[in-house]
Design a protein around this motif. Structure first.
Motif, PDB file in Angstrom:
ATOM      1  N   LEU A 221       0.831  -1.195   0.000  1.00 56.62           N
ATOM      2  CA  LEU A 221       0.000   0.000   0.000  1.00 56.62           C
ATOM      3  C   LEU A 221       0.870   1.251   0.000  1.00 56.62           C
ATOM      4  N   LYS A 222       1.872   1.257   0.843  1.00 59.25           N
ATOM      5  CA  LYS A 222       2.759   2.418   0.947  1.00 59.25           C
ATOM      6  C   LYS A 222       3.451   2.715  -0.368  1.00 59.25           C
ATOM      7  N   GLU A 223       3.724   1.707  -1.169  1.00 58.75           N
ATOM      8  CA  GLU A 223       4.478   1.881  -2.416  1.00 58.75           C
ATOM      9  C   GLU A 223       3.622   2.379  -3.586  1.00 58.75           C
ATOM     10  N   LEU A 224       2.311   2.404  -3.451  1.00 63.34           N
ATOM     11  CA  LEU A 224       1.458   2.892  -4.534  1.00 63.34           C
ATOM     12  C   LEU A 224       1.721   4.375  -4.759  1.00 63.34           C
ATOM     13  N   ALA A 229      -2.416   3.411  -9.936  1.00 64.09           N
ATOM     14  CA  ALA A 229      -2.051   2.265  -9.096  1.00 64.09           C
ATOM     15  C   ALA A 229      -2.990   2.155  -7.893  1.00 64.09           C
ATOM     16  N   TYR A 230      -3.248   3.261  -7.213  1.00 64.12           N
ATOM     17  CA  TYR A 230      -4.109   3.229  -6.026  1.00 64.12           C
ATOM     18  C   TYR A 230      -5.531   2.796  -6.380  1.00 64.12           C
ATOM     19  N   ASP A 231      -6.072   3.379  -7.426  1.00 62.03           N
ATOM     20  CA  ASP A 231      -7.447   3.043  -7.780  1.00 62.03           C
ATOM     21  C   ASP A 231      -7.563   1.612  -8.289  1.00 62.03           C
ATOM     22  N   ASN A 232      -6.505   1.091  -8.895  1.00 62.97           N
ATOM     23  CA  ASN A 232      -6.536  -0.285  -9.371  1.00 62.97           C
ATOM     24  C   ASN A 232      -6.481  -1.281  -8.213  1.00 62.97           C
ATOM     25  N   GLU A 233      -5.674  -0.958  -7.196  1.00 65.83           N
ATOM     26  CA  GLU A 233      -5.435  -1.903  -6.105  1.00 65.83           C
ATOM     27  C   GLU A 233      -6.331  -1.685  -4.886  1.00 65.83           C
ATOM     28  N   SER A 243     -11.259  -2.959 -12.213  1.00 63.39           N
ATOM     29  CA  SER A 243      -9.931  -2.367 -12.342  1.00 63.39           C
ATOM     30  C   SER A 243     -10.069  -0.852 -12.288  1.00 63.39           C
ATOM     31  N   ALA A 244      -8.935  -0.161 -12.297  1.00 60.89           N
ATOM     32  CA  ALA A 244      -8.976   1.299 -12.365  1.00 60.89           C
ATOM     33  C   ALA A 244      -9.656   1.755 -13.644  1.00 60.89           C
ATOM     34  N   SER A 245      -9.355   1.112 -14.744  1.00 57.95           N
ATOM     35  CA  SER A 245      -9.969   1.491 -16.022  1.00 57.95           C
ATOM     36  C   SER A 245     -11.484   1.339 -15.969  1.00 57.95           C
ATOM     37  N   ASP A 246     -11.938   0.241 -15.388  1.00 61.06           N
ATOM     38  CA  ASP A 246     -13.386   0.013 -15.248  1.00 61.06           C
ATOM     39  C   ASP A 246     -14.006   1.089 -14.358  1.00 61.06           C
TER      40      ASP A 246
END
Length: 346
Positions: A221-224, A229-233, A243-246
């Motif tokens: 989490l810290k590495e996002l 990246a954040y919205d995807n994970e 996914s983030a794209s969705d």
């Protein structure tokens, strides 16, 4: 240019036209002092949102109601929130801000939080306000993330689906994927870092209390380091997206602006560092119910210029004018029509 898209009458002062200067200026000026009452509004799924009601409130039950939705990781203490709520209160409106889940004084109850396309909580609140104040004219204002959410809500609900006389969207990121790209470029990464730090701190606190339905360790989490990246994970799995794209595709309100039936004002700066410069060139033509005002400068929720010899918010004055116009639609608004636009407006 569509006849529903017109130039805004905002002009940045000489030397203060840079988009980042405009974006940051409101944070450097004193915020209005404002008293509030906090209300916990329980939601159908067992969670809650915090409402901040400005004090003193109007005595009349039919006083017009000003409802504000803040931006990503914003709150009652955000400079734009204080200024807009104070202005509405001075002009006789019952002013309230809805904190998105987890953005108030206490963390929310559920693992999920909020996102740019989450209209359910706002819809529930507007329904509750319609029951409490059935004879009051109501206007909703959204800022940044709250503006995208509000545009999506009014498009979904049609002209009669909400007890609102109108909606105002300020600096709305109507194309979320393009905004994520813009915030991952150049100086805009500064805003991305600050917002992600706040978001990740809240998620880390929840992870420390128990497992969340996300496939991340605290270190991961810290590495996002980007919204993609954040919205995807985090955002996507917590809120039912693939996914983030969705998420970006389904939550972006821009694709719906041609379907809006409720009177809606969209205020936008072409140099907004949170968005691509050609935003409205790539969106559908707005419906006749929508008026888009675009200024050449202004940054993101900036719009600062000199008024009566002092640096003040053009944005607040523009919203005040719109409120006065819509207030005249109320049969009980004779007392309100006489209220002048105060010299103390930001």
């Amino acid at each position: 240019m569509s006849r529903t898209i017109v130039p805004a009458d905002f002009r940045a002062p000489r030397g203060l036209g840079n988009r980042h200067v405009q974006t940051l200026l409101p944070r450097l000026l004193p915020k209005p002092r404002l008293a509030r009452d906090t209300e916990i509004l329980n939601l159908p799924d067992g969670d809650f949102v915090e409402l901040a009601w400005v004090r003193p409130a109007p005595l009349r039950n039919d006083a017009p109601l000003f409802l504000l939705f803040h931006g990503l990781e914003g709150s009652f203490d955000s400079p734009y929130a204080r200024s807009l709520l104070a202005m509405a209160s001075r002009h006789g409106w019952r002013a309230v801000l809805m904190h998105f889940r987890g953005c108030g004084q206490a963390p929310n109850r559920l693992p999920r939080a909020y996102h740019s396309g989450d209209t359910a909580d706002a819809y529930w609140l507007i329904g509750q306000l319609a029951q409490r104040y059935p004879h009051a004219i109501k206007v909703a204002v959204g800022v940044s993330l709250g503006a995208n959410m509000l545009v999506k809500l009014v498009a979904e609900q049609g002209g009669d689906g909400l007890d609102l006389a109108g909606a105002i969207a300020i600096s709305a990121p109507l194309d979320l994927a393009a905004s994520a790209d813009a915030l991952n470029s150049g100086f805009s990464r500064f805003y991305q870092r600050r917002l992600l730090k706040s978001l990740k701190r809240k998620v880390a606190a929840k992870m420390a209390k128990g497992p969340l339905p996300i496939a991340l360790s605290p270190h991961q989490l810290k590495e996002l380091d980007s919204f993609w990246a954040y919205d995807n994970e985090v955002t996507a799995p917590l809120h039912g997206f693939c996914s983030a794209s969705d998420y970006y595709q389904r939550a972006s309100a821009g694709r719906l602006i041609g379907e809006i039936e409720l009177p809606t004002l969209i205020l936008h700066a072409a140099d907004d560092p949170f968005m691509s410069g050609d935003l409205f060139d790539r969106l559908p033509t707005p419906s006749d119910a929508v008026r888009v005002e675009i200024s050449r400068q202004g940054g993101h929720v900036g719009f600062m210029n000199f008024h009566r010899g002092r640096l003040r918010s053009w944005l607040v004055r523009r919203v005040a004018r719109q409120l006065k116009d819509w207030a005249t639609l109320s049969p009980s608004s004779d007392w309100l029509r006489a209220v002048p636009i105060s010299r103390s407006d930001n």
